[in-house]
Design a protein around this motif. Structure first.
Motif, mmCIF file in Angstrom:
data_model
loop_
_atom_site.group_PDB
_atom_site.id
_atom_site.type_symbol
_atom_site.label_atom_id
_atom_site.label_comp_id
_atom_site.label_asym_id
_atom_site.label_seq_id
_atom_site.Cartn_x
_atom_site.Cartn_y
_atom_site.Cartn_z
ATOM 1 N N SER A 172 0.822 -1.211 0.000
ATOM 2 C CA SER A 172 0.000 0.000 0.000
ATOM 3 C C SER A 172 0.859 1.265 0.000
ATOM 4 C CB SER A 172 -0.926 -0.004 1.222
ATOM 5 O OG SER A 172 -1.766 1.113 1.200
ATOM 6 N N VAL A 173 1.919 1.237 0.814
ATOM 7 C CA VAL A 173 2.772 2.425 0.947
ATOM 8 C C VAL A 173 3.606 2.652 -0.320
ATOM 9 C CG1 VAL A 173 4.790 3.287 2.185
ATOM 10 C CG2 VAL A 173 2.827 2.430 3.454
ATOM 11 N N VAL A 174 4.015 1.585 -0.971
ATOM 12 C CA VAL A 174 4.770 1.719 -2.214
ATOM 13 C C VAL A 174 3.850 2.198 -3.339
ATOM 14 C CG1 VAL A 174 5.959 0.394 -4.022
ATOM 15 C CG2 VAL A 174 6.570 0.062 -1.616
ATOM 16 N N ALA A 175 2.627 1.704 -3.359
ATOM 17 C CA ALA A 175 1.692 2.069 -4.433
ATOM 18 C C ALA A 175 1.133 3.480 -4.248
ATOM 19 C CB ALA A 175 0.549 1.058 -4.493
ATOM 20 N N ALA A 176 1.038 3.930 -3.001
ATOM 21 C CA ALA A 176 0.358 5.204 -2.721
ATOM 22 C C ALA A 176 0.947 6.399 -3.487
ATOM 23 C CB ALA A 176 0.345 5.463 -1.215
ATOM 24 N N PRO A 177 2.268 6.624 -3.463
ATOM 25 C CA PRO A 177 2.799 7.792 -4.190
ATOM 26 C C PRO A 177 2.549 7.718 -5.698
ATOM 27 C CG PRO A 177 4.429 6.900 -2.667
ATOM 28 C CD PRO A 177 3.321 5.918 -2.726
ATOM 29 N N LEU A 178 2.642 6.502 -6.261
ATOM 30 C CA LEU A 178 2.412 6.341 -7.695
ATOM 31 C C LEU A 178 0.962 6.674 -8.039
ATOM 32 C CD1 LEU A 178 4.276 2.905 -8.098
ATOM 33 C CD2 LEU A 178 5.174 5.194 -8.584
ATOM 34 N N LEU A 179 0.055 6.169 -7.209
ATOM 35 C CA LEU A 179 -1.366 6.407 -7.453
ATOM 36 C C LEU A 179 -1.724 7.873 -7.185
ATOM 37 C CD1 LEU A 179 -2.616 3.107 -5.826
ATOM 38 C CD2 LEU A 179 -2.944 3.751 -8.229
ATOM 39 N N ALA A 180 -1.075 8.466 -6.170
ATOM 40 C CA ALA A 180 -1.337 9.875 -5.866
ATOM 41 C C ALA A 180 -0.920 10.749 -7.054
ATOM 42 C CB ALA A 180 -0.569 10.279 -4.607
ATOM 43 N N ASN A 181 0.221 10.415 -7.620
ATOM 44 C CA ASN A 181 0.711 11.150 -8.778
ATOM 45 C C ASN A 181 -0.260 11.028 -9.952
ATOM 46 O OD1 ASN A 181 2.632 12.677 -10.234
ATOM 47 N ND2 ASN A 181 3.403 10.790 -11.180
ATOM 48 N N ALA A 182 -0.742 9.805 -10.158
ATOM 49 C CA ALA A 182 -1.681 9.570 -11.251
ATOM 50 C C ALA A 182 -3.015 10.268 -11.024
ATOM 51 C CB ALA A 182 -1.902 8.067 -11.419
ATOM 52 N N ALA A 183 -3.418 10.354 -9.752
ATOM 53 C CA ALA A 183 -4.732 10.942 -9.434
ATOM 54 C C ALA A 183 -4.648 12.440 -9.187
ATOM 55 C CB ALA A 183 -5.321 10.237 -8.210
ATOM 56 N N GLY A 184 -3.440 12.987 -9.246
ATOM 57 C CA GLY A 184 -3.265 14.414 -9.028
ATOM 58 C C GLY A 184 -3.415 14.830 -7.582
ATOM 59 N N VAL A 185 -3.126 13.908 -6.675
ATOM 60 C CA VAL A 185 -3.209 14.214 -5.251
ATOM 61 C C VAL A 185 -1.853 14.736 -4.793
ATOM 62 C CG1 VAL A 185 -3.516 13.219 -2.937
ATOM 63 C CG2 VAL A 185 -4.982 12.478 -4.830
ATOM 64 N N SER A 186 -1.857 15.847 -4.109
ATOM 65 C CA SER A 186 -0.605 16.420 -3.624
ATOM 66 C C SER A 186 -0.036 15.567 -2.491
ATOM 67 C CB SER A 186 -0.847 17.844 -3.098
ATOM 68 O OG SER A 186 0.290 18.277 -2.386
#
Lengths: 302, 314
Positions: A172-186
């Motif tokens: 979850s922690v490894v995927a979170a930054p990648l997904l945040a970047n894709a979703a435009g989450v700061s």
């Protein structure tokens, strides 16, 4: 075709029924064994025995795989669907949550209930398979102090659950930054106290799913059926508490489902973190107490 | 095995009920240490319940018992000296046979070197790394015996060890049981078929409906074999007259397949023929017979008055 055992491994019962390991020297004189107590050694042996049986593809492999999948799925849902999806976890949150310092573990928290259900099912299956295969007969004959069997199995399942929690956390922690970047989450706020946030989320998730596990463990010991344990556990936590909450919301605050949600969230509006943690521990201890009592007193007729 | 007491198992009034059903009723046993003890009775006669009580799996509702000199109230005092196969073999099917044995070795605190020893004893070394789900029934039974003998037990309890085995498998298990007993162990073998353990047992316990019918050396049971001579007249019209002749000689007879079964030593066959001939009756059939041990067992377990005929039963 030698059927004898080395005298080093022979154990004898003393007058109190405690097993005492002795070693025979070359002159035949017994000397007392040192190190951990016989009870602790036996419990560790039972735990290793359980590990030998559970470390197989159909149990550990599938179980860890499903947990990893749910951790990833929940993290994807948390970032892609945001708060538009159904409530799936105590921190199934808004975009504000995702951009806060807790955003990095939002997916993990969202996966808590799903992981809890899988752990409940695995713990229940680990117990009920002892009955369905008849393994319980030979283990109780080999170790009549049945509380040791319960302790050894709990030790193994706890270690397994901590490994599963760790895997879910890492994914979850490894995927979170990648997904945040894709979703435009700061992710600007994520760097503040990252290690502490992740460690805390891991601990809270571990506590919650361990209690889920003890509930499955207890129902399986009482009913001797994985199906009943899984259906009963999930039905109670996901359905019964939900329905009860619609009738009398205040009643559910102190029931397991709400308490575990509060633990995962690090405390919420209805229950602060400290009391939630204490109540979770109380439920877990009660479950272990009931299962030990039932298993110790009941006839083994399976 | 020097510490083994002279009596391996002793029970006094051992009873167990399940609700209104009495599974075992006031069982009094004294089983000698060493050798093979056959424990036979029809299905549902209380064998497994008795074994489970002796092994600490279920508690008796009444009575008491000792195993290797220790009360069954404290099975932990003798558990490490007892090995057991209880009903069906119990394994995790999707791991190897070796892994199953290792799991029990870890649980019992037995060194791993013993795993190879027991696999060799049951002749499973070559297949030990196959999954149990790939084993034949006979291999599973042998694996269960390997697990049972892991602690090098003084007392080995095998509940229906030949269940589902083919004749060759039954012989294999019998030989293994004999071998284990010859190494100084006491081996209790339960079965619902006397023939399965007749060849290996030194002592026998026979129960029916939870009640003891016989306990003692196998030879003593053999003494209870009935012997008789079957006779049949050539002319069926002479049946009644033939019966009168034998009754007049003080012989017990019972109808049997168109003739009579005369309860007499087979050596009397000639005399029986002579009695008939003196009465002018020609016999078509004169067959001396003895009951087999299986016949004795079946008669004993089928006869509600069985215990009254058995001197050694409690």
């Amino acid at each position: 075709m030698n059927a004898t055992i080395t005298t080093e491994a022979r154990t004898h019962a003393d007058s109190q029924g405690e097993v005492m390991t002795t070693r025979t020297t070359t002159t035949g004189a017994p000397v007392a064994g040192g190190g951990p107590s016989p009870a602790l050694k036996r419990i560790v042996g039972i735990a290793r025995s359980e590990t030998k049986r559970l470390a197989r593809w159909t149990f550990a492999g599938v179980g860890l795989g499903v947990i990893a999948f749910f951790a990833l799925l929940a993290t994807v849902v948390a970032f892609v669907a945001g708060n538009t999806g159904p409530r799936m976890g105590a921190m199934a949150g808004s975009s504000v949550d995702l951009e806060s310092s807790l955003g990095i573990v939002a997916g993990l928290a969202m996966a808590a209930d799903l992981i809890g259900i899988v752990i409940l099912a695995l713990w229940a299956a680990a117990v009920s398979s002892d009955y369905s295969t008849g393994w319980v007969r030979i283990t109780v004959q080999a170790e009549p102090r049945r509380w040791r069997l319960v302790a050894g199995k709990l030790l193994t399942l706890t270690v397994f659950t901590l490994i599963a929690t760790t895997i879910a956390t890492v994914i979850s922690v490894v995927a979170a930054p990648l997904l945040a970047n894709a979703a435009g989450v700061s992710t600007a706020a994520w760097s503040a106290g990252t290690v502490g946030t992740i460690a805390s989320a891991w601990f809270n998730l571990a506590v919650a799913v361990l209690v889920w596990g003890t509930i499955g463990f207890t129902i399986a010991i009482v009913t001797r059926s994985a199906i009943v344990a899984i259906a009963g556990g999930i039905g109670y936590l996901m359905v019964f508490e939900g329905l009860l909450g619609m009738v009398a919301d205040e009643l559910t605050t102190y029931l397991p489902g709400s308490i575990l949600d509060a633990v995962v969230a690090g405390g919420n509006a209805t229950l602060a973190y400290g009391p939630a943690l204490a109540l979770a521990a109380l439920f877990g201890a009660a479950a272990i107490g009931i299962s030990t009592l039932v298993f110790s007193r009941r006839d083994v007729t399976s | 095995m020097d510490h083994t007491p002279a009596v391996a198992v002793r029970t006094q009034g051992l009873s167990r009920s399940f609700g209104d059903i009495v599974a075992v009723k006031e069982l009094d046993l004294e089983l000698p240490a060493h050798g093979v003890i056959g424990f036979v009775g029809p299905n549902g006669s209380g064998k497994s319940t008795t074994i489970r009580m002796l092994l600490g799996l279920i508690k008796p509702t009444d009575g008491q018992a000792e195993v290797l000199g220790q009360s069954i109230s404290h099975p932990e005092r003798y558990a490490d000296r007892v090995g057991a196969l209880i009903e069906n073999p119990a394994f995790v099917p999707d791991i190897t046979g070796r892994a199953n044995v290792e799991a029990m070795a870890l649980l019992r605190g037995v060194p791993m070197s013993r795993v190879d020893e027991v696999l060799e004893i049951v002749d499973l070394t070559d297949r030990s790394d196959s999954k149990v789900s790939d084993y034949s029934l006979g291999m599973k039974q042998r694996l269960a015996i390997a697990i049972a003998i892991l602690p090098d037990p003084e007392l080995l309890v095998l509940d229906e060890p030949t269940n589902g085995l083919d004749p060759a498998g039954i012989v294999e298990v019998r030989e293994l049981i004999r071998q284990l007993a010859d190494e100084g162990r006491t081996v209790i073998v339960s079965s619902h078929l006397l023939s399965e353990i007749e060849a290996a047992a030194d002592h026998l316990i026979v129960i029916r409906s939870g009640e003891l019918l016989f306990v003692g050396p196998l030879a003593e049971l053999l003494e209870q074999e009935q012997r008789y001579v079957d006779v049949e007249p050539e002319d069926q019209a002479q049946l009644e007259r033939l019966a009168e002749c034998y009754r007049a000689e003080g012989l017990d007879i019972e109808p049997e397949n168109g003739g009579y079964r005369v309860l007499a030593d087979p050596a009397e066959a000639g005399r029986l023929n002579g009695i008939a001939a003196d009465a002018g009756i020609l016999l078509r059939r004169v067959v001396p017979r003895s009951e087999t041990l299986e016949d004795v067992f079946l008669r004993m377990t089928a006869d509600p008055d069985g215990p009254a005929h058995l001197s050694r039963a409690a």
